[in-house]
Design a protein around this motif. Sequence first.
Motif: not given
Length: 331
Positions: A293-297, A299-311
């Motif tokens: 819940s602390t990671m939730t934006t 907008e009600g979603i949890v987002e993650a970005d790959c540091q290597f490829c930007g996905a």
Amino acid sequence: MTTGAKIAWDDTVLPFQLDRSDIRGRVARLDGVLESVLKQHDYPPVIEALVAEMALLTALIGQTVKLRWKLSLQVRGSGAARLIATDYYGPTEEGEPARIRAYASYDAETLEHSADPFSQIGQGYFAILIDQGEGMQPYQGITPIAGGSLSACAETYFAQSEQIPTRFALTYGRSQQPGENEHWRAGGVMLQHMPKASPLMEQGEPDSDGLLTAASLLDDDEGENWSRANMLLDTVEEIELIGPTVTPTELLLRLFHEEDARVYDTQAIRFGCTCSEERVRQSLSIYSAKDISTMTTDEGIVEADCQFCGAHYAFDPATLGFEAEATGDGN
């Protein structure tokens, strides 16, 4: 040289051996791979140079790992360049290409854009990690930042942690051929003295910094062979290392024609990232619903970005963490 011949040698590592000197080595050329690695991020030139050198070292060192193994290089420093991390994934099958990815973290406020790139690392350590696969204990070796370049750090690592005399000659930068756009290109040669037959090598004498060097690991005859091979490598020119008008085999003939150089099959290199939605879910599976819940934006979603490829990944928080099944989602 024809364009086809040039392309055939780009993004490859050519292993070789100098039979007269008990020295093995590799020649690497990175073109499209390096461009793919760097275009994932908008790094300033000083950081791009560090990532380029690290990627080239990774290609040269990683060529020795077995199928399906993973080799990682990491540099952590106290300066503006905080982290440089690269991964080399061995081919999944014989004849398939290996894959490389790279990432850097830096403090934009303290970064000196006109300074020598290596000076932006400060104090820290250089590490090599080898993952042999599921059920096997990963190997890790660490040495302090030393010398004036990342290649010097790698040479110190092999002398200190592996007791193997090692030498790198590298060049990298933005290149442009007639009719082409400017892009990153790199090339280099790695030399290593063959390990002694005994599994317990005689401990050499360290230098003034307490670190072992190539000279302290070899006896007189071996030292003479090693010095001769290094003097020959000293004659290499940047344009020969980076190509594209000199093939790796022509380079070896020019440098080591009296050392009985023997070449082996080339290893193709490609840019590749292993990130996936499943892997991100797995990395978040250790967290409770409260943590999620602390990671939730907003907008009600949890987002993650790959540091290597930007996905970019977006998740329903109810499907994440070790309490996900309690939500009735089934994941």
